[in-house]
Design an enzyme around this catalytic site. Sequence first.
Site, PDB file in Angstrom:
ATOM      1  N   CYS A   1      11.654  68.946  17.613  1.00 38.90           N
ATOM      2  CA  CYS A   1      10.993  68.630  15.864  1.00 38.90           C
ATOM      3  C   CYS A   1      12.088  67.652  15.647  1.00 38.90           C
ATOM      4  CB  CYS A   1      11.381  70.301  15.094  1.00 38.90           C
ATOM      5  SG  CYS A   1      11.024  70.048  13.336  1.00 38.90           S
TER       6      CYS A   1
ATOM      7  N   CYS B   1       5.467  71.214  27.005  1.00 34.41           N
ATOM      8  CA  CYS B   1       5.684  72.986  27.769  1.00 34.41           C
ATOM      9  C   CYS B   1       6.565  73.549  26.266  1.00 34.41           C
ATOM     10  CB  CYS B   1       5.980  73.189  28.445  1.00 34.41           C
ATOM     11  SG  CYS B   1       6.633  74.674  29.591  1.00 34.41           S
TER      12      CYS B   1
HETATM   13 ZN   LIG Z   1      12.024  71.540  12.935  1.00 35.36          ZN
END
Ligand SMILES: [Zn+2]
Length: 132
Positions: A97, A120
């Site tokens: 992220c 994935c």
């Molecule tokens: Zn995050």
Amino acid sequence: MTNDNSQEENKIKNALTPEQYKIAREEGTERAFTSPLNNEKRNGEYHCVVCDTVLWSSTHKYDSGSGWPSFYQPAFDDVISTEQDFKLAMPRVEVKCAKCGSHMGHVFEDGPPPTGLRYCINGSVLKFVPEE
Ligand SMILES: [Zn+2]
């Protein structure tokens, strides 16, 4: 600032299950075919379980047969970051992220068109929000 960081890290630790923490912050991997999101076919968005950023969309999800939720591209540009991962003999590209740095999974070059990529992703570190 180290103190601030560890407080922040503790907050994250308390908000997650041990399994989620292991994947998101210690680059763990859930067992294949264990995530209910693997078979999730409804329209909606997949959020980062740590910072709630929308990372993936059902539009780009496909059944890779790998046992993990798979996408051929992120929901938006710049929501994920990638990094070389040399932990195994064959180097892989780690997917994180971009906002909170949490580990999501890996990206491989055997995905479907139009990108040819297979992201994935561990379902444990995703929060699915179905479309209304
Ligand atoms: Zn995050």
